[in-house]
Design a protein around this motif. Structure first.
Motif, PDB file in Angstrom:
ATOM      1  N   LEU A  46       0.869  -1.179   0.000  1.00 32.81           N
ATOM      2  CA  LEU A  46       0.000   0.000   0.000  1.00 32.81           C
ATOM      3  C   LEU A  46       0.897   1.215   0.000  1.00 32.81           C
ATOM      4  CD1 LEU A  46      -2.434  -0.857   2.936  1.00 32.81           C
ATOM      5  CD2 LEU A  46      -2.751  -1.346   0.525  1.00 32.81           C
ATOM      6  N   ALA A  47       0.439   2.273  -0.608  1.00 27.87           N
ATOM      7  CA  ALA A  47       1.203   3.510  -0.529  1.00 27.87           C
ATOM      8  C   ALA A  47       0.247   4.681  -0.620  1.00 27.87           C
ATOM      9  CB  ALA A  47       2.229   3.564  -1.647  1.00 27.87           C
ATOM     10  N   VAL A  48       0.727   5.805  -0.158  1.00 25.29           N
ATOM     11  CA  VAL A  48      -0.068   7.026  -0.205  1.00 25.29           C
ATOM     12  C   VAL A  48       0.607   7.973  -1.188  1.00 25.29           C
ATOM     13  CG1 VAL A  48      -1.056   8.874   1.165  1.00 25.29           C
ATOM     14  CG2 VAL A  48      -0.681   6.651   2.199  1.00 25.29           C
ATOM     15  N   LEU A  49      -0.161   8.515  -2.089  1.00 24.34           N
ATOM     16  CA  LEU A  49       0.402   9.387  -3.128  1.00 24.34           C
ATOM     17  C   LEU A  49       0.764  10.750  -2.562  1.00 24.34           C
ATOM     18  CD1 LEU A  49      -2.086   8.864  -6.087  1.00 24.34           C
ATOM     19  CD2 LEU A  49       0.276   8.102  -6.012  1.00 24.34           C
ATOM     20  N   LYS A  50       1.817  11.303  -3.123  1.00 30.14           N
ATOM     21  CA  LYS A  50       2.035  12.716  -2.853  1.00 30.14           C
ATOM     22  C   LYS A  50       1.921  13.447  -4.191  1.00 30.14           C
ATOM     23  CE  LYS A  50       7.010  13.111  -3.191  1.00 30.14           C
ATOM     24  NZ  LYS A  50       8.215  13.516  -2.512  1.00 30.14           N
ATOM     25  N   PRO A  51       1.713  14.752  -4.157  1.00 29.11           N
ATOM     26  CA  PRO A  51       1.490  15.467  -5.411  1.00 29.11           C
ATOM     27  C   PRO A  51       2.636  15.227  -6.377  1.00 29.11           C
ATOM     28  CG  PRO A  51       1.268  16.942  -3.527  1.00 29.11           C
ATOM     29  CD  PRO A  51       1.686  15.632  -2.985  1.00 29.11           C
TER      30      PRO A  51
ATOM     31  N   ILE B  12      -1.433  -2.331  -4.335  1.00 27.26           N
ATOM     32  CA  ILE B  12      -0.955  -3.420  -5.191  1.00 27.26           C
ATOM     33  C   ILE B  12      -1.311  -4.706  -4.487  1.00 27.26           C
ATOM     34  CG2 ILE B  12       1.026  -4.424  -6.374  1.00 27.26           C
ATOM     35  CD1 ILE B  12       2.401  -1.653  -5.943  1.00 27.26           C
ATOM     36  N   ASN B  13      -2.126  -5.515  -5.146  1.00 31.73           N
ATOM     37  CA  ASN B  13      -2.615  -6.732  -4.507  1.00 31.73           C
ATOM     38  C   ASN B  13      -1.809  -7.939  -4.958  1.00 31.73           C
ATOM     39  OD1 ASN B  13      -4.908  -5.753  -2.910  1.00 31.73           O
ATOM     40  ND2 ASN B  13      -5.660  -5.114  -4.920  1.00 31.73           N
ATOM     41  N   GLU B  14      -2.068  -9.031  -4.258  1.00 30.05           N
ATOM     42  CA  GLU B  14      -1.364 -10.284  -4.550  1.00 30.05           C
ATOM     43  C   GLU B  14      -1.571 -10.770  -5.977  1.00 30.05           C
ATOM     44  OE1 GLU B  14      -0.782 -13.787  -1.489  1.00 30.05           O
ATOM     45  OE2 GLU B  14      -2.708 -12.784  -1.246  1.00 30.05           O
TER      46      GLU B  14
ATOM     47  N   VAL C 211      -4.835   2.777  -8.507  1.00 24.73           N
ATOM     48  CA  VAL C 211      -4.407   4.117  -8.129  1.00 24.73           C
ATOM     49  C   VAL C 211      -5.665   4.967  -8.052  1.00 24.73           C
ATOM     50  CG1 VAL C 211      -3.082   6.145  -8.801  1.00 24.73           C
ATOM     51  CG2 VAL C 211      -2.153   3.878  -9.204  1.00 24.73           C
ATOM     52  N   LEU C 212      -5.945   5.470  -6.869  1.00 21.55           N
ATOM     53  CA  LEU C 212      -7.104   6.330  -6.690  1.00 21.55           C
ATOM     54  C   LEU C 212      -6.621   7.720  -6.306  1.00 21.55           C
ATOM     55  CD1 LEU C 212      -9.430   4.014  -4.560  1.00 21.55           C
ATOM     56  CD2 LEU C 212      -9.289   4.202  -7.035  1.00 21.55           C
TER      57      LEU C 212
ATOM     58  N   VAL D 151       1.353 -10.046   4.117  1.00 25.22           N
ATOM     59  CA  VAL D 151       1.635 -10.226   2.693  1.00 25.22           C
ATOM     60  C   VAL D 151       2.067  -8.904   2.072  1.00 25.22           C
ATOM     61  CG1 VAL D 151       0.573 -10.810   0.481  1.00 25.22           C
ATOM     62  CG2 VAL D 151       0.023 -12.139   2.518  1.00 25.22           C
ATOM     63  N   TYR D 152       1.508  -7.831   2.601  1.00 23.31           N
ATOM     64  CA  TYR D 152       1.813  -6.516   2.046  1.00 23.31           C
ATOM     65  C   TYR D 152       3.144  -6.009   2.574  1.00 23.31           C
ATOM     66  CZ  TYR D 152      -2.834  -6.535   0.133  1.00 23.31           C
ATOM     67  OH  TYR D 152      -3.945  -6.861  -0.586  1.00 23.31           O
ATOM     68  N   ASP D 153       3.904  -5.456   1.668  1.00 25.90           N
ATOM     69  CA  ASP D 153       5.291  -5.135   1.944  1.00 25.90           C
ATOM     70  C   ASP D 153       5.433  -3.736   2.553  1.00 25.90           C
ATOM     71  OD1 ASP D 153       8.029  -5.652   1.817  1.00 25.90           O
ATOM     72  OD2 ASP D 153       8.184  -4.381   0.046  1.00 25.90           O
ATOM     73  N   SER D 154       6.442  -3.591   3.368  1.00 29.86           N
ATOM     74  CA  SER D 154       6.905  -2.314   3.908  1.00 29.86           C
ATOM     75  C   SER D 154       5.794  -1.338   4.271  1.00 29.86           C
ATOM     76  CB  SER D 154       7.867  -1.632   2.917  1.00 29.86           C
ATOM     77  OG  SER D 154       7.224  -1.327   1.722  1.00 29.86           O
ATOM     78  N   LEU D 155       5.046  -1.712   5.321  1.00 25.07           N
ATOM     79  CA  LEU D 155       3.987  -0.819   5.755  1.00 25.07           C
ATOM     80  C   LEU D 155       4.333  -0.254   7.113  1.00 25.07           C
ATOM     81  CD1 LEU D 155       0.743  -2.776   4.889  1.00 25.07           C
ATOM     82  CD2 LEU D 155       1.792  -0.900   3.663  1.00 25.07           C
ATOM     83  N   ASP D 156       4.159   1.039   7.264  1.00 27.10           N
ATOM     84  CA  ASP D 156       4.214   1.532   8.626  1.00 27.10           C
ATOM     85  C   ASP D 156       2.849   2.119   8.963  1.00 27.10           C
ATOM     86  OD1 ASP D 156       4.168   4.316   7.845  1.00 27.10           O
ATOM     87  OD2 ASP D 156       6.237   4.009   7.199  1.00 27.10           O
TER      88      ASP D 156
END
Lengths: 59, 158, 291
Positions: B67-72, B96-98, B104-105, C211-216
């Motif tokens: 998972l990630a959080v977008l920045k501008p 990003i899933n298995e 991307v939202l 399963v999900y990588d590198s999460l804080d």
């Protein structure tokens, strides 16, 4: 921790600011249409014990 | 070049025809939706570069789930036919899933060519002014977000 | 059509001043007029909601990928409600406006059933005046927040994020939650569904999270904040579209019913008028033959 979170903002606030600025940075022909998405009319009232608390929060 | 591409496309199409279910092991199903527009809806693409708070990174098929959080910044999409699309995003999330599906939202997104460079510069300079005159911690935080966005906009528009 | 009645009514009144038939004739024509006015209103309401519906449907198509995208992670990471945090949050997606069939009541009914099972650990956020009006009498104490000014204009992401922000700042610690909304299927049908919402605590204990990588924690927190806003946005769009389509159908039916009523009333009106004339003729003829 990000500076904005330390200052009491959350990612929704961050996102709002960023989205608003992006809409303003668009070329003039797209800007008017985008500006409509800035608007929000919803009013939120907190409730407690079955009654509204008379104080509107404007996030 | 074009002929070559045509041939290769023909080949891949034939390959798809003979084996319609290739599974998505070496493909990714890419969804890119913003509050204002849908750019991709479960389409197959070659690569996607996204700006996130933990640094920009590229997503290829079979990327490890995260998972990630977008920045501008600018999301770059490398489509299967070789086209490259650059889209500016304000903020949002990346999943990003298995199963190699990528979402991307974004709250707001626009192709970089729709950004007005002078408006972007104006936003940046205004934000810098706001930072110096900010009285509270919250106002300061808001102004520094605005600067971050402004810088990213100017960089993308240049 | 109307003009003819207009000229007819005073004529009849003049001639048969003291007859009982007159009163019914007049009352029928008044009723006929009012039903015709109602039909005009429902017809124009139908036109308005048809226009609003086609816009809402177009916008909904643009929003569905956001909704499905935001739910993917919840589904694929197999998150479930944490057992040590039984507090739940229900978000009722309705609007301020009525005259649209049962869209609002079906949302409220689902929530009422949940509340009947468990009043202790459930809190409700009412979006739109309609759900609040239905729920406040019986379950007013469970409402922690109410929103209005919804339904007049199409919802924006800014609306949704304002609501999400208010929910996150409400000091109510919930383990999991549900957004109750009407999912638009076609012009004539919708189904009342729920979307899950989870707290940071619930996500952290999810079976498949490793399963999900590198999460804080901060990434997950920001991620969930944005997810909540996008889910609310999606649910608002679905709700708005169902509401407009349902209003369109409701108004169409109302116009049809009014049409049937007009037909019946016109028939009665003409019959009564004929009866009055016949009676007059009989009077004149019998008067003449008596001479």
């Amino acid at each position: 921790m990000s500076a904005w979170r330390a200052a009491g903002l959350n990612y929704i606030n961050f996102s709002n600011i960023a989205a608003r600025l992006l809409r303003r940075a668009l070329k003039p022909e797209f800007r008017a249409e985008a500006a409509k998405r800035d608007e929000s009319h919803i009013r939120i009232t907190k409730w407690a014990d079955g009654k509204p608390i008379r104080q509107e929060s404007s996030a | 070049m074009a002929a070559l591409r045509g041939v290769s496309r023909l080949l891949t199409r034939r390959a798809l025809n003979t084996a319609p279910k290739r599974g998505y092991a070496d493909e990714m199903s890419f969804t890119f939706a913003a509050g204002n527009q849908v750019f991709y809806d479960a389409q197959s693409v070659r690569q996607v570069d996204v700006p996130s708070f933990s640094g920009s990174f590229g997503i290829l098929p079979k990327h490890v789930p995260t998972l990630a959080v977008l920045k501008p910044g600018v999301v770059t999409v490398f489509e299967n036919d070789g086209n490259v699309k650059k889209i500016f995003v304000s903020s949002g999330t990346v999943t990003i899933n298995e199963d190699s599906s990528v979402q991307v939202l974004a709250e707001e997104a626009a192709p970089v060519e729709n950004i007005d460079i002078s408006a972007a510069r104006e936003i940046l300079s205004k934000a810098q002014g706001e930072l110096s005159s900010a009285a509270t911690e919250q106002a300061r935080a808001e102004a520094s977000i605005a600067i971050e966005v402004g810088e990213a906009l100017v960089k993308a528009a240049e | 059509m109307l003009g003819r009645f207009g000229s007819l009514v005073p004529l009849v009144t003049q001639n048969v001043q003291q007859q009982r038939g007159m009163a019914t004739l007049k009352s029928i024509s008044i009723r006929l007029k009012s039903v015709k006015n109602i039909q005009k209103i429902t017809q124009s309401m139908k036109m308005v909601s048809a226009a609003k519906y086609s816009r809402a449907e177009r916008e909904l198509k643009q929003t569905r990928p956001i909704g499905s995208g935001a739910t993917q992670f919840y589904e694929k990471a197999e998150i479930s409600a944490p057992e040590d945090l039984p507090q739940k949050l229900l978000i009722a997606m309705t609007s301020d406006r009525g005259l649209c069939g049962a869209v609002h009541t079906s949302v409220a009914r689902l929530i009422r059933n949940e509340l009947n099972n468990d009043q202790q650990n459930l809190k409700v956020v009412c979006v739109g005046d309609k759900s609040r009006l239905i729920l406040q009498r019986m379950y007013g104490k469970n409402i922690i927040m109410a929103c209005n000014e919804i339904g007049r204009l199409p919802p924006t992401f800014t609306d949704a994020s304002k609501l999400a922000d208010a929910i996150l700042n409400s000091q109510y610690a919930f383990g999991s939650g549900q957004i109750v909304f009407n999912r638009f299927k076609s012009v004539v049908s919708y189904s009342t569904q729920t979307l899950p919402v989870f707290s940071l605590a619930a996500v952290k204990t999810a079976a498949k999270l490793p399963v999900y990588d590198s999460l804080d924690d901060e990434v997950i927190q920001s991620y969930l904040e944005f997810s909540l806003a996008s889910l609310l946005y999606y649910a608002m769009k679905e709700g708005a579209c169902s509401e407009q389509s349902s209003r369109m159908t409701a108004m169409d039916n109302a116009s049809k019913n009014a049409g049937e009523m007009i037909d019946k009333l016109t028939l009665t009106f003409n019959r009564t008028r004929q009866a009055v004339i016949t009676r007059e003729l009989i009077e004149i003829i019998s008067g003449a033959s008596a001479l």
